[in-house]
Design a protein around this motif. Structure first.
Motif, PDB file in Angstrom:
ATOM      1  N   GLU A   1       0.824  -1.213   0.000  1.00 23.20           N
ATOM      2  CA  GLU A   1       0.000   0.000   0.000  1.00 23.20           C
ATOM      3  C   GLU A   1       0.853   1.256   0.000  1.00 23.20           C
ATOM      4  OE1 GLU A   1      -2.769  -0.629   3.216  1.00 23.20           O
ATOM      5  OE2 GLU A   1      -4.006  -1.954   1.971  1.00 23.20           O
ATOM      6  N   ASN A   2       2.031   1.205   0.629  1.00 27.86           N
ATOM      7  CA  ASN A   2       2.932   2.360   0.611  1.00 27.86           C
ATOM      8  C   ASN A   2       3.622   2.534  -0.735  1.00 27.86           C
ATOM      9  OD1 ASN A   2       2.593   3.676   3.079  1.00 27.86           O
ATOM     10  ND2 ASN A   2       3.748   2.089   4.132  1.00 27.86           N
ATOM     11  N   GLN A   3       3.553   1.514  -1.583  1.00 26.14           N
ATOM     12  CA  GLN A   3       4.076   1.605  -2.945  1.00 26.14           C
ATOM     13  C   GLN A   3       2.934   1.808  -3.946  1.00 26.14           C
ATOM     14  OE1 GLN A   3       6.201  -2.079  -3.528  1.00 26.14           O
ATOM     15  NE2 GLN A   3       7.600  -1.679  -1.847  1.00 26.14           N
ATOM     16  N   ASP A   4       1.753   2.151  -3.431  1.00 29.12           N
ATOM     17  CA  ASP A   4       0.544   2.322  -4.246  1.00 29.12           C
ATOM     18  C   ASP A   4       0.226   1.083  -5.076  1.00 29.12           C
ATOM     19  OD1 ASP A   4      -0.125   4.873  -3.342  1.00 29.12           O
ATOM     20  OD2 ASP A   4       1.330   5.800  -4.705  1.00 29.12           O
ATOM     21  N   LYS A   5       0.482  -0.089  -4.494  1.00 31.93           N
ATOM     22  CA  LYS A   5       0.154  -1.357  -5.134  1.00 31.93           C
ATOM     23  C   LYS A   5      -0.994  -2.003  -4.379  1.00 31.93           C
ATOM     24  CE  LYS A   5       4.799  -2.187  -6.894  1.00 31.93           C
ATOM     25  NZ  LYS A   5       5.976  -3.065  -6.840  1.00 31.93           N
TER      26      LYS A   5
END
Length: 171
Positions: A116-120
């Motif tokens: 989620e912190n890698q926008d995945k």
């Protein structure tokens, strides 16, 4: 042997209450069965032989604290292949070993946070596994430590050093 009205832990269903104990015959074999329901689903009726190895008593405070402490350590190894990961992690859930479940939950929470912190997107099969484990483990820990699932959730996220909400809430 447990009694009618006892609250027990039953494998992947978590906290369950025993509603009755009766003799049942399947394939010509008569055994004594517990008839129980999960505390979070009174409509679901489960019959299981009284000698089922995945039935256990509620964890004591010391065991609950030991399980929480597992969130200060690395979880289990992340398996890259989704189907293999789902199969292996599901087997751990079915066996009902709460310490092993905590290690898997640890791994899934950390991976969810990283993705989620890698926008995945966090994979759907992992989301379902994590939700299943949370439902079981958080309620047991809360009951054993005389607190709420929200407090347990916050504590786990703190122990993992996660700064954003990664534990699913009321889904």
């Amino acid at each position: 042997m447990f009694k009618i009205g006892d609250t027990i832990i039953y494998s992947s269903h978590g906290l369950c209450q025993i509603d009755s104990i009766s003799e049942k015959t399947f394939s010509g074999i008569t055994k004594t069965y517990y008839v129980l329901h999960p505390l979070d689903n009174e409509k679901l009726e489960i019959s299981t032989p009284i000698d089922n190895k995945t039935i256990s008593t509620l964890m004591v405070k010391e065991e609950a604290e030991e399980i929480l402490n597992l969130f200060t350590e690395p979880g289990i190894e992340w398996i890259e292949k989704g189907n293999q990961r789902t199969q292996n992690y599901s087997l751990i859930i079915r066996k009902g070993n709460r310490k092993e479940m905590a290690k898997v939950m640890n791994t899934l929470l950390v991976k969810k946070y990283e993705l989620e912190n890698q926008d995945k997107k966090f994979p759907e099969q992992d989301r379902k596994l994590l939700l299943s484990m949370q439902t079981i483990l958080l309620s047991e820990l809360a009951l054993s430590l005389n607190t709420t699932t929200e407090e347990i959730s916050d504590k786990i996220q703190h122990l993992l050093g996660l700064t954003e909400e990664v534990i699913f809430t009321n889904e």
